[in-house]
Design a protein around this motif. Structure first.
Motif, PDB file in Angstrom:
ATOM      1  N   LYS A 152       0.836  -1.205   0.000  1.00 33.00           N
ATOM      2  CA  LYS A 152       0.000   0.000   0.000  1.00 33.00           C
ATOM      3  C   LYS A 152       0.871   1.256   0.000  1.00 33.00           C
ATOM      4  N   TYR A 156       0.073   1.767  -4.135  1.00 29.43           N
ATOM      5  CA  TYR A 156      -1.323   2.200  -4.225  1.00 29.43           C
ATOM      6  C   TYR A 156      -1.453   3.319  -5.252  1.00 29.43           C
ATOM      7  N   LEU A 176      -5.305  -3.574  -3.632  1.00 28.63           N
ATOM      8  CA  LEU A 176      -5.164  -2.132  -3.442  1.00 28.63           C
ATOM      9  C   LEU A 176      -6.158  -1.420  -4.356  1.00 28.63           C
ATOM     10  N   VAL A 182      -7.671  -2.053   2.314  1.00 34.70           N
ATOM     11  CA  VAL A 182      -6.718  -3.026   1.773  1.00 34.70           C
ATOM     12  C   VAL A 182      -7.026  -4.397   2.364  1.00 34.70           C
TER      13      VAL A 182
END
Length: 368
Positions: A152, A156, A176, A182
């Protein structure tokens, strides 16, 4: 000014010690250097025997813990010397250790990683963070996977439905998606069965470029039997390892079959690809954003797995993380450098939606 951290990873495949040197300054995470050092064959075999038989003595367990700690320390010192890095510049080492048993679902949930971090800290002179998984289990989680929080942080994108797929010994995904929590979990086997089967039949450590599997044909009857494994039906959060997916498990599934070895290898490739694709296809996509599957780990180099994923996931662009700026070979080592950074700075680093823990906590134990 650089803030240098080292990540050390020895995964389910047990083929080597991955080391990454990372500069972490706030949200900026920059890989500086990396290397992989082969695991000594006698130590690798001892670890495989331990994981496969699930039997040992206290003396053997203690000695393996010591030997691994010493190996990690030696390779870190070698790495720093090769890269010309003064150890005084390194703030901390994040060492995952070698998982020898993972059992998060029993009456007394636990996970066990060995590789004595006291020895690493003593022989490198660098603060070492280890034992990342057990606090998450103490708070009701699976202790795995831990890497989605790192995924993440670095991958992301608010305009892309993105899944990061790590195909190590076991395969796991980090989901993601824009405007969604998440999630991440182990989908099933990655390379563990493929490597074990080819090693048993040809003596090769792995099926390079899937050349052996390409000689075989998929046996659909066997494939359907493999797909009936109960783990695959469990809802997330969930995690698994060699405790379940191993050669004895495979040999039990092969009872009653008379199939050429290369056909079994081809079937295992399809099994691996399908268990991944089935989970990705279950996901609820966000809007009409493009969909990317970013693969890393040793299995991302298997052209047959990658080809099958592209076919099984027609809505998805299947790439490697290398194509998005992070070397897939280094991903988990970099992640444990980041987890060390979080520990040193008292930042929570698990994701309860991923592991099932009842709260976010700062992971890792500090050894000085």
């Amino acid at each position: 000014m650089q803030n240098l951290y080292i990540g050390v990873m020895s995964g389910t495949s047990m083929d080597g010690v991955d080391i990454a040197l990372v500069d972490i300054t706030g949200s900026q995470i920059t890989s500086i250097a990396s290397n992989c050092y082969p695991m000594p064959l006698d130590l690798q075999q001892s670890l495989l025997n331990l994981c496969q038989t699930k039997q040992t003595t206290l003396q053997n367990l203690g000695e393996l813990d010591h030997r691994l700690g010493k190996l990690f320390a030696q390779k870190i010192n070698q790495f720093l010397a090769e890269k010309g890095i003064d150890k005084r510049q390194v703030k901390a080492i994040g060492c995952h250790g070698q998982t020898i048993y993972h059992a998060p679902n029993g009456n007394y949930p636990f996970t066990m990683q060995i590789g004595d971090a006291n020895i690493i800290a003593a022989k490198t002179g660098i603060t070492t963070i280890a034992d990342f998984r057990r606090k998450d289990i103490a708070y009701g989680g699976q202790g795995a996977p831990l890497v989605p929080a790192f995924h993440k942080a670095v991958l992301y994108n608010p305009n892309i439905n993105r899944v990061v797929l790590n195909i190590g010994g076991i395969s796991n995904i980090s989901v993601l998606f824009p405007n969604q929590s998440v999630i991440g979990y182990d989908t099933g086997p990655g390379n563990v069965l493929l490597d074990g089967w080819i090693s048993q039949n040809t003596g090769q450590a792995y099926d390079e470029d899937a050349l052996w599997a390409k000689k075989g044909n998929i046996n659909n009857k066997l494939l359907n039997k493999l797909l009936k494994e109960d783990y695959l039906k469990l809802p997330a959060p969930k995690s698994t390892g060699r405790e379940l997916f191993n050669l004895p498990w495979l040999n039990q599934k092969l009872n009653g079959f008379n199939i050429k070895a290369e056909n079994i290898q081809a079937t295992l490739v399809e099994f691996t690809a399908l268990t991944i694709a089935n989970e990705v296809n279950k996901l609820s996509l966000t809007n009409d954003f493009p969909c990317e599957l970013l693969a890393c780990g040793g299995g991302a180099k298997n052209p047959l797995i990658m080809q099958r994923l592209s076919i099984l996931l027609p809505k998805w662009t299947v790439l490697t993380t290398n194509e998005r700026g992070i070397n897939g070979d280094d991903m988990e080592a970099i992640a444990f450098a980041w987890l060390a950074y979080c520990s040193v700075n008292n930042i929570t680093s698990n994701i309860p939606e991923v592991t099932g823990a009842n709260q976010a906590v700062c992971l890792g134990v500090i050894y000085k």
